[in-house]
Scaffold this motif. Structure first.
Motif, PDB file in Angstrom:
ATOM      1  N   ASN A   1     -39.188 -56.851  -9.666  1.00 41.66           N
ATOM      2  CA  ASN A   1     -38.182 -56.661  -8.616  1.00 41.66           C
ATOM      3  C   ASN A   1     -38.715 -57.180  -7.280  1.00 41.66           C
ATOM      4  O   ASN A   1     -39.040 -56.403  -6.387  1.00 41.66           O
ATOM      5  N   PRO A   2     -38.818 -58.485  -7.105  1.00 42.66           N
ATOM      6  CA  PRO A   2     -39.423 -59.052  -5.890  1.00 42.66           C
ATOM      7  C   PRO A   2     -38.681 -58.718  -4.603  1.00 42.66           C
ATOM      8  O   PRO A   2     -39.285 -58.681  -3.536  1.00 42.66           O
ATOM      9  N   SER A   3     -37.392 -58.440  -4.686  1.00 41.16           N
ATOM     10  CA  SER A   3     -36.615 -58.132  -3.483  1.00 41.16           C
ATOM     11  C   SER A   3     -36.932 -56.758  -2.906  1.00 41.16           C
ATOM     12  O   SER A   3     -36.566 -56.455  -1.772  1.00 41.16           O
ATOM     13  N   ALA A   4     -37.635 -55.911  -3.688  1.00 36.66           N
ATOM     14  CA  ALA A   4     -37.943 -54.558  -3.216  1.00 36.66           C
ATOM     15  C   ALA A   4     -38.824 -54.578  -1.979  1.00 36.66           C
ATOM     16  O   ALA A   4     -38.779 -53.643  -1.171  1.00 36.66           O
ATOM     17  N   GLY A   5     -39.617 -55.632  -1.815  1.00 42.12           N
ATOM     18  CA  GLY A   5     -40.492 -55.729  -0.650  1.00 42.12           C
ATOM     19  C   GLY A   5     -39.743 -55.814   0.661  1.00 42.12           C
ATOM     20  O   GLY A   5     -40.331 -55.621   1.729  1.00 42.12           O
ATOM     21  N   LYS A   6     -38.452 -56.111   0.594  1.00 38.97           N
ATOM     22  CA  LYS A   6     -37.614 -56.165   1.797  1.00 38.97           C
ATOM     23  C   LYS A   6     -36.853 -54.861   2.032  1.00 38.97           C
ATOM     24  O   LYS A   6     -36.154 -54.718   3.027  1.00 38.97           O
ATOM     25  N   SER A   7     -36.983 -53.911   1.118  1.00 33.69           N
ATOM     26  CA  SER A   7     -36.188 -52.679   1.191  1.00 33.69           C
ATOM     27  C   SER A   7     -36.905 -51.592   1.975  1.00 33.69           C
ATOM     28  O   SER A   7     -38.139 -51.540   2.033  1.00 33.69           O
ATOM     29  N   TRP A   8     -36.136 -50.686   2.559  1.00 35.36           N
ATOM     30  CA  TRP A   8     -36.689 -49.585   3.348  1.00 35.36           C
ATOM     31  C   TRP A   8     -37.550 -48.630   2.514  1.00 35.36           C
ATOM     32  O   TRP A   8     -38.636 -48.239   2.967  1.00 35.36           O
ATOM     33  N   PRO A   9     -37.146 -48.231   1.311  1.00 34.75           N
ATOM     34  CA  PRO A   9     -37.989 -47.282   0.556  1.00 34.75           C
ATOM     35  C   PRO A   9     -39.407 -47.784   0.299  1.00 34.75           C
ATOM     36  O   PRO A   9     -40.331 -46.986   0.205  1.00 34.75           O
ATOM     37  N   TRP A  10     -39.579 -49.125   0.194  1.00 34.91           N
ATOM     38  CA  TRP A  10     -40.899 -49.667  -0.102  1.00 34.91           C
ATOM     39  C   TRP A  10     -41.700 -50.007   1.153  1.00 34.91           C
ATOM     40  O   TRP A  10     -42.831 -50.488   1.059  1.00 34.91           O
ATOM     41  N   PHE A  11     -41.146 -49.745   2.321  1.00 39.88           N
ATOM     42  CA  PHE A  11     -41.863 -50.040   3.555  1.00 39.88           C
ATOM     43  C   PHE A  11     -42.980 -49.016   3.748  1.00 39.88           C
ATOM     44  O   PHE A  11     -42.939 -47.892   3.242  1.00 39.88           O
ATOM     45  N   TRP A  12     -44.005 -49.424   4.508  1.00 39.23           N
ATOM     46  CA  TRP A  12     -45.163 -48.552   4.740  1.00 39.23           C
ATOM     47  C   TRP A  12     -44.799 -47.356   5.610  1.00 39.23           C
ATOM     48  O   TRP A  12     -44.072 -47.492   6.593  1.00 39.23           O
ATOM     49  N   LEU A  13     -45.332 -46.196   5.269  1.00 39.09           N
ATOM     50  CA  LEU A  13     -45.184 -45.030   6.138  1.00 39.09           C
ATOM     51  C   LEU A  13     -45.978 -45.234   7.424  1.00 39.09           C
ATOM     52  O   LEU A  13     -45.543 -44.840   8.508  1.00 39.09           O
ATOM     53  N   PHE A  14     -47.142 -45.873   7.295  1.00 36.12           N
ATOM     54  CA  PHE A  14     -47.994 -46.150   8.453  1.00 36.12           C
ATOM     55  C   PHE A  14     -48.170 -47.667   8.607  1.00 36.12           C
ATOM     56  O   PHE A  14     -49.231 -48.219   8.267  1.00 36.12           O
ATOM     57  N   PRO A  15     -47.148 -48.360   9.108  1.00 39.82           N
ATOM     58  CA  PRO A  15     -47.264 -49.814   9.256  1.00 39.82           C
ATOM     59  C   PRO A  15     -48.259 -50.193  10.344  1.00 39.82           C
ATOM     60  O   PRO A  15     -48.419 -49.482  11.346  1.00 39.82           O
ATOM     61  N   ALA A  16     -48.937 -51.308  10.142  1.00 33.76           N
ATOM     62  CA  ALA A  16     -49.870 -51.815  11.151  1.00 33.76           C
ATOM     63  C   ALA A  16     -49.104 -52.281  12.374  1.00 33.76           C
ATOM     64  O   ALA A  16     -47.930 -52.669  12.292  1.00 33.76           O
ATOM     65  N   ASP A  17     -49.773 -52.245  13.520  1.00 29.83           N
ATOM     66  CA  ASP A  17     -49.133 -52.685  14.764  1.00 29.83           C
ATOM     67  C   ASP A  17     -48.914 -54.200  14.780  1.00 29.83           C
ATOM     68  O   ASP A  17     -47.935 -54.686  15.361  1.00 29.83           O
ATOM     69  N   LYS A  18     -49.824 -54.938  14.148  1.00 31.68           N
ATOM     70  CA  LYS A  18     -49.752 -56.396  14.186  1.00 31.68           C
ATOM     71  C   LYS A  18     -49.607 -56.966  12.780  1.00 31.68           C
ATOM     72  O   LYS A  18     -50.001 -56.337  11.792  1.00 31.68           O
ATOM     73  N   LEU A  19     -49.064 -58.174  12.707  1.00 29.05           N
ATOM     74  CA  LEU A  19     -48.963 -58.877  11.437  1.00 29.05           C
ATOM     75  C   LEU A  19     -50.337 -59.420  11.043  1.00 29.05           C
ATOM     76  O   LEU A  19     -51.196 -59.623  11.888  1.00 29.05           O
ATOM     77  N   ALA A  20     -50.524 -59.648   9.760  1.00 32.63           N
ATOM     78  CA  ALA A  20     -51.790 -60.192   9.266  1.00 32.63           C
ATOM     79  C   ALA A  20     -51.522 -61.079   8.069  1.00 32.63           C
ATOM     80  O   ALA A  20     -50.495 -60.956   7.393  1.00 32.63           O
ATOM     81  N   THR A  21     -52.462 -61.975   7.787  1.00 32.66           N
ATOM     82  CA  THR A  21     -52.334 -62.898   6.664  1.00 32.66           C
ATOM     83  C   THR A  21     -52.848 -62.244   5.392  1.00 32.66           C
ATOM     84  O   THR A  21     -53.957 -61.707   5.360  1.00 32.66           O
ATOM     85  N   ASP A  22     -52.041 -62.268   4.349  1.00 29.74           N
ATOM     86  CA  ASP A  22     -52.442 -61.722   3.053  1.00 29.74           C
ATOM     87  C   ASP A  22     -53.607 -62.552   2.523  1.00 29.74           C
ATOM     88  O   ASP A  22     -53.502 -63.776   2.416  1.00 29.74           O
ATOM     89  N   PRO A  23     -54.747 -61.917   2.183  1.00 31.28           N
ATOM     90  CA  PRO A  23     -55.933 -62.682   1.760  1.00 31.28           C
ATOM     91  C   PRO A  23     -55.743 -63.435   0.448  1.00 31.28           C
ATOM     92  O   PRO A  23     -56.483 -64.375   0.173  1.00 31.28           O
ATOM     93  N   ARG A  24     -54.778 -63.042  -0.367  1.00 27.81           N
ATOM     94  CA  ARG A  24     -54.575 -63.706  -1.649  1.00 27.81           C
ATOM     95  C   ARG A  24     -53.507 -64.793  -1.579  1.00 27.81           C
ATOM     96  O   ARG A  24     -53.712 -65.907  -2.029  1.00 27.81           O
ATOM     97  N   SER A  25     -52.365 -64.446  -0.997  1.00 25.14           N
ATOM     98  CA  SER A  25     -51.254 -65.398  -0.986  1.00 25.14           C
ATOM     99  C   SER A  25     -51.218 -66.274   0.259  1.00 25.14           C
ATOM    100  O   SER A  25     -50.572 -67.325   0.267  1.00 25.14           O
ATOM    101  N   GLY A  26     -51.918 -65.838   1.330  1.00 28.65           N
ATOM    102  CA  GLY A  26     -51.867 -66.571   2.585  1.00 28.65           C
ATOM    103  C   GLY A  26     -50.592 -66.319   3.373  1.00 28.65           C
ATOM    104  O   GLY A  26     -50.347 -66.974   4.388  1.00 28.65           O
ATOM    105  N   THR A  27     -49.787 -65.345   2.929  1.00 31.28           N
ATOM    106  CA  THR A  27     -48.514 -65.035   3.577  1.00 31.28           C
ATOM    107  C   THR A  27     -48.738 -64.143   4.795  1.00 31.28           C
ATOM    108  O   THR A  27     -49.496 -63.174   4.729  1.00 31.28           O
TER     109      THR A  27
END
Length: 315
Positions: A205-231
């Motif tokens: 279910n790749p679209s779940a990453g855009k949904s509210w239930p799957w969002f972090w409870l403690f999101p980081a203040d800044k964006l970061a690059t995923d070490p595996r995908s480079g995203t």
């Protein structure tokens, strides 16, 4: 393809964590350097034994040596398709240190000098007995305010468990969820990449990453690059931030003990035993596979409760 790339590929195929990947790659590199950059294909059990014995002479702990062994066994079994048999390396001595535990009054003072998100995080570490990464990886869907519980997903050993929410943390948790919702809505408006999902679920279910239930409870203040995908994406809050906050709070509170995130978990377990909670229940709440891991807290609880009286007090 280089051997290191093959190693990473096998680790990711089995859905191991990024921490395990980095550790295994590090041990692979150290093993090769120790043997003068000889390709592992031309080496075997004898060279692994020599490397592990070298680690003992360097003074590493038993757990560190075991991790190195696991990494090399994985390399040979999964990548080179060979078994390492009858390894007879010198073994590091296993040490068993008593964990640092705060008294109840010390916990009160510590939490009193903390504020903001870190105060809530510290309270949940102590109030629920969570490991630090279990806390930081919580998703919105994992927190059930109405039911008063947190569902810990994919904890140590890949196990799930349920822990009770402290009633005193409900209001702060509600505010944190509202804060996370604002971050989520900002990211949605900016059309950012979805948050990271467990590999199997990301395929399903790749679209779940855009949904509210799957969002972090403690999101980081800044964006970061995923070490595996480079995203470039939003990750959860970093453990170092919480660690620094706890260390600073301990100084402010005048505590002589070293306070880490795991100190809060140790204190949770010991204080439950002091209150008479049976050890099997504590084991389940901590997510320990073996009750012998939990038994170390009984020794601390007995000492804090004063079950054993010093003969000096009878003089």
């Amino acid at each position: 393809m280089q051997l290191e790339d093959q190693l990473r590929g096998e680790i990711r195929k089995l859905h191991y964590s990024i921490r395990t990947e980095e550790a295994y790659v590090l041990w692979y590199r150290q093993f090769v350097r120790f043997h003068g950059l000889i390709h592992p294909e031309t080496m075997g059990a004898a060279e692994v034994e020599a490397f592990l014995t070298h680690l003992v002479k360097r003074g590493v702990s038993a757990s560190t040596q075991n991790q190195a062994l696991n990494a090399l066994v994985f390399l040979y079994r999964q990548v080179l398709k060979r078994e390492l048999e009858n390894i007879q390396a010198q073994r590091a001595k296993t040490s068993r240190h008593l964990p640092v535990v705060l008294a109840v009054e010390e916990i009160k003072v510590l939490l009193a000098v903390m504020d903001g998100v870190e105060a809530l995080q510290a309270g949940l570490l102590y109030g629920c007995g969570l490991r630090v990464m279990e806390l930081l990886r919580l998703r919105i869907k994992d927190v059930d305010l109405a039911g008063g519980k947190i569902e810990v997903r994919d904890g140590k050993g890949g196990k799930d468990r349920v822990v009770c929410l402290p009633g005193s943390a409900m209001a702060a948790l509600q505010r944190q969820m509202e804060r996370a919702k604002r971050v989520y809505e900002q990211d949605e408006m900016a059309n950012l990449s979805p948050v990271w999902l467990p590999d199997a679920y990301a395929t399903k279910n790749p679209s779940a990453g855009k949904s509210w239930p799957w969002f972090w409870l403690f999101p980081a203040d800044k964006l970061a690059t995923d070490p595996r995908s480079g995203t470039l994406r939003r990750h959860h809050s970093h453990e170092q931030r919480l660690g620094r906050a706890l260390s600073l709070a301990a100084k402010r509170a005048g505590l002589a003990k070293k306070v880490t995130a795991h100190t809060m978990r140790h204190s949770f377990a010991t204080h439950l035993l002091l209150r008479g909670v049976d050890i099997r229940s504590v084991q389940e709440l901590l997510g320990h596979a073996d009750v012998r891991t939990t038994e170390i807290y009984t020794q601390l609880a007995r000492a804090m409760r004063g079950d054993i009286r010093s003969p000096l007090d009878d003089l």
